[in-house]
Design a protein around this motif. Structure first.
Motif, PDB file in Angstrom:
ATOM      1  N   GLU A  80       0.908  -1.255  -0.016  1.00  0.00           N
ATOM      2  CA  GLU A  80       0.094   0.053  -0.169  1.00  0.00           C
ATOM      3  C   GLU A  80       0.939   1.321  -0.096  1.00  0.00           C
ATOM      4  O   GLU A  80       0.321   2.244  -0.076  1.00  0.00           O
ATOM      5  CB  GLU A  80      -0.865   0.053   1.236  1.00  0.00           C
ATOM      6  CG  GLU A  80      -2.004  -1.241   1.113  1.00  0.00           C
ATOM      7  CD  GLU A  80      -3.009  -0.854   0.314  1.00  0.00           C
ATOM      8  OE1 GLU A  80      -3.610   0.233  -0.067  1.00  0.00           O
ATOM      9  OE2 GLU A  80      -3.019  -1.875  -0.670  1.00  0.00           O
ATOM     10  N   ARG A  83       0.103   3.863  -3.031  1.00  0.00           N
ATOM     11  CA  ARG A  83      -0.964   4.451  -2.998  1.00  0.00           C
ATOM     12  C   ARG A  83      -1.131   5.453  -1.728  1.00  0.00           C
ATOM     13  O   ARG A  83      -1.644   6.586  -1.755  1.00  0.00           O
ATOM     14  CB  ARG A  83      -2.225   3.445  -2.692  1.00  0.00           C
ATOM     15  CG  ARG A  83      -3.756   3.932  -2.715  1.00  0.00           C
ATOM     16  CD  ARG A  83      -4.717   2.706  -2.487  1.00  0.00           C
ATOM     17  NE  ARG A  83      -4.405   2.337  -0.848  1.00  0.00           N
ATOM     18  CZ  ARG A  83      -4.899   2.942   0.199  1.00  0.00           C
ATOM     19  NH1 ARG A  83      -5.490   4.157   0.201  1.00  0.00           N
ATOM     20  NH2 ARG A  83      -4.551   2.233   1.401  1.00  0.00           N
ATOM     21  N   VAL A  84      -0.599   5.200  -0.649  1.00  0.00           N
ATOM     22  CA  VAL A  84      -0.777   6.010   0.668  1.00  0.00           C
ATOM     23  C   VAL A  84      -0.009   7.203   0.515  1.00  0.00           C
ATOM     24  O   VAL A  84      -0.388   8.235   0.848  1.00  0.00           O
ATOM     25  CB  VAL A  84      -0.352   5.054   1.966  1.00  0.00           C
ATOM     26  CG1 VAL A  84      -0.308   5.949   3.247  1.00  0.00           C
ATOM     27  CG2 VAL A  84      -1.369   4.052   2.408  1.00  0.00           C
ATOM     28  N   ALA A  86       0.749   8.725  -2.087  1.00  0.00           N
ATOM     29  CA  ALA A  86       0.120   9.554  -3.173  1.00  0.00           C
ATOM     30  C   ALA A  86      -1.029  10.512  -2.492  1.00  0.00           C
ATOM     31  O   ALA A  86      -1.292  11.494  -2.351  1.00  0.00           O
ATOM     32  CB  ALA A  86      -0.417   8.872  -4.227  1.00  0.00           C
ATOM     33  N   ALA A  87      -1.817   9.593  -1.423  1.00  0.00           N
ATOM     34  CA  ALA A  87      -2.657  10.390  -0.926  1.00  0.00           C
ATOM     35  C   ALA A  87      -2.435  11.388   0.171  1.00  0.00           C
ATOM     36  O   ALA A  87      -2.668  12.385   0.306  1.00  0.00           O
ATOM     37  CB  ALA A  87      -3.850   9.133   0.021  1.00  0.00           C
TER      38      ALA A  87
END
Length: 676
Positions: A80, A83-84, A86-87
């Motif tokens: 993850e 994705r994390v 990028a968030a």
């Protein structure tokens, strides 16, 4: 996404297993907001972990021990991370990111140090020192700015605080991507973004005992540290500390002191040092790092002769190399009007020179500096660099250097305990003045004495450190004058016992005492003049005031009445000055200089130090004790009385006939030839 505990109660009572520092970390004071009143940056610490990694609990504990309420520590499953990340990058609620590998540890105060430097400089990324350890510390290192990291040293990026906004603006730099933090670090620099490096430990990383990752790579230089009279006194102390920083970076230092060949009394008439020159030229050295020569010679002749054989770097502890004879021109119009000559208004001030010799010595100095392979002038502050470029020949090369300070010796301590130890009043506000020669005219003594008398009142005490033949000249009540203090650790105790440090000097190329005081948590009030504009970070490590009547006294009265402001400035001073003036900071600046000049290949690789470097920081289990004998000890009453009598009759200066008598006396003692 799961968060780690942020309650320090989760930290085991015994601390972190294998902690390579000294005892339990008590935490460090940190003001509630930045120097300008803005909130501290909101930092997201991201650790990729499945939850079963060895020492993950220690990683979590090291973040919790930061005492940085504006941080949040996210634990993310291995798949993850992208994705994390990028968030987080898209989340405007965050200001900075730090990617911390499971098992790695943040050093005490790391987040505050990185965040303050980012706030003060606007850097897109700030990196600090990494400490490699297992059962013992094996090395200390730092990311380079160019080239490629060695394959055997994983660059995990845990020592870097990234600006979320600047990463977003770059559009394509992702420290968690396939190319990792190395590509993002260098990519920001390549895009023209500012990246900064601070000279204090940030990351503690396990390295198996016996592996060679702590071994220095690249060629170590053999460097001659050339001085006129050695390492005593202000400039000598600065020169010694630079040499120590270079040794901690793995270079070899050979000391050469010209006064061992020719006494200081002969300096006005001495230009040749055959024994010293022969030793330097036969030693196979790579570089001469010179500084503070005028105690043994009034010329740069030795540097001119040596520069035909090996590179020379000349540290501008003062402006003597740029003038006919003086260490500070003090606004003298002669240089701008065509150069120093027989009209010199102060030929009998130290370093003295007969009027008829001022013009030829000035011309000879300029000829040395203008050579194609002449000395590289190293400026220790922005002001000094500007003066060098203004006063040196156009052909002269100039660069900046950071001076080194023993940040593990000059450190905050319990002020009440220090006062009990030193016999100082417990409740008074104590104002400190400090110099090798406190009553020297170049230190603004008359102005300082008048200013302190103006603010004196009950509840206010004064401490004067350094040579002060007649403390009564200050005219101050509640004065403590311990005299010269030759041990750095003892000097640090006096700094730390006081509330404010004040100087009225206008002639510093940098100003070492404000930095030493600030490292001990004691802010400085000074004029906005000379190199003090670099030594005192206005509003951060102290306050700078206009050079006008009453300004210094007004600033003192303001801070004396504002205890919380004193505490804020003292706390910021410690953080900011440790970041910028540690031995590692000095070595970083010199390493950059060596690579830019071609003395070392710019092939990248981390800048590495020996394990001893950690001992120069306050958290080390085995701290370096500091130097002793840094200044001449206090003289007896008879010597002080004779010195005062001489000043009453002749002033502080020595006329030429008396200087000749002293020279002949020394020549008879040592067998030197007399002047031509």
């Amino acid at each position: 996404m799961p968060d780690s505990p942020d309650d320090t109660a989760a930290v085991p009572a015994h601390g972190i297993a294998g902690w390579p520092l000294g005892g339990a970390d008590p935490g460090r004071p940190r003001p509630d907001s930045l120097p300008d009143g803005a909130p501290w940056p909101r930092i997201r610490v991201l650790t990729v972990a499945a939850g079963t990694e060895p020492r993950l609990s220690e990683t979590i504990a090291s973040v919790a021990r930061q005492r940085y309420p504006e941080s949040r520590h996210d634990l993310v499953p291995p798949g993850e991370a992208a994705r994390v990340a990028a968030a987080i990058l898209a989340d405007r609620a965050g200001d900075g990111l730090l990617f911390l590998r499971a098992g790695d540890l943040l050093a005490p105060g790391a987040l505050a140090a990185l965040a303050l430097e980012m706030a003060l400089t606007g850097a897109a990324a700030v990196a600090g020192l990494r400490v490699l350890f297992d059962r013992r510390v094996s090395a200390v290192d730092l990311p380079s700015l160019a080239g490629t990291e060695e394959a055997d040293i994983p660059f995990t990026g845990g020592e870097i605080l990234w600006s979320r906004r600047r990463l977003m603006e770059s559009g394509r730099l992702d420290p968690t991507g396939p190319l990792g933090p190395e590509a993002a670090w260098r990519g920001l620099s390549a895009l023209g973004a500012r990246v900064a490096r601070i000279g204090r430990p940030v990351l503690l990383q396990h390295a198996p005992t016996g592996d060679e990752r702590g071994r220095r790579t690249g060629r170590a230089l053999s460097i001659v540290a050339l001085t006129g009279t050695g390492y005593a006194g202000g400039a000598g102390i600065a020169q010694r500390r630079l040499g120590n920083a270079l040794m901690l970076a793995g270079h070899r230092i050979t000391d050469v002191t010209l006064s061992e060949e020719s006494p200081p009394a002969a300096a006005e008439w001495t230009d040749s040092f055959p024994v010293s020159e022969s030793a330097i030229l036969s030693g196979g050295h790579d570089l001469v790092l010179a500084g503070n020569l005028h105690g043994a010679t009034r010329t740069l002749g030795i540097l001119g002769r040596l520069s035909g054989h090996l590179p020379i770097a000349l540290v501008l502890h003062d402006l003597f190399p740029l003038t006919g004879r003086c260490a500070q021109p003090k606004g003298c119009p002669r240089i701008a009007a065509g150069g120093c000559d027989a009209a010199c208004p102060t030929p009998d001030e130290y370093p003295q020179l007969a009027r008829r010799r001022v013009a030829p010595v000035y011309a000879a100095k300029r000829a040395v500096l203008a050579r194609r392979r002449g000395p590289l002038l190293l400026a220790n502050s922005a002001w000094t660099l500007a003066q060098a470029r203004r006063l040196a020949p156009p052909e002269a090369a100039t660069a900046s250097v950071t001076l080194a300070f023993p940040t593990g010796v000059f450190r905050p301590a319990d002020r009440a305990a220090l006062r009990r130890e030193l016999g100082l009043p417990a409740d008074d506000v104590l104002i400190l003045i400090s110099a090798v020669i406190v009553d020297g005219p170049d230190k603004g003594f008359s102005d300082l004495a008048a200013t302190l008398r103006r603010v004196a009142r009950p509840g206010l005490g004064f401490v004067a450190i350094g040579r002060l033949d007649d403390p009564g000249r200050l005219g101050l009540p509640n004065l403590f004058a311990p005299g010269p203090i030759a041990e750095e650790a003892r000097l640090a105790a006096w700094y730390g016992a006081c509330d404010l440090h004040v100087t009225a000097s206008r002639l510093e190329t940098l100003g070492q005492t404000p930095i030493e005081a600030g490292l001990c948590g004691t802010p400085t009030i000074a004029y906005r003049a000379g190199g003090l504009t670099s030594a005192v970070i206005d509003g951060v490590s102290g306050r700078l005031v206009p050079d006008e009547p009453g300004a210094l006294a007004a600033a003192i009265e303001d801070l004396v009445a504002d205890g919380p402001a004193q505490a804020r400035l003292g706390a910021f001073a410690r953080i900011a000055l440790e970041n910028r003036f540690s031995p590692a900071s000095a070595a970083i600046s010199l390493d950059t200089l060596f690579r830019d000049s071609g003395l070392l290949p710019d092939t990248g690789g981390r800048l590495r130090f020996g394990a001893a470097m950690l001992g120069h920081f306050p958290d080390a289990a085995e701290r370096h004790p500091g130097a002793a004998g840094t200044v001449a000890p206090s003289t007896g009453r008879l010597v002080r009385a004779l010195r005062l009598a001489k000043q009453a009759v002749l002033g502080r200066n020595l006329p030429l006939p008396l200087r000749r008598c002293l020279y002949w006396a020394s020549a008879i003692r040592t067998g030197l030839r007399g002047p031509a």
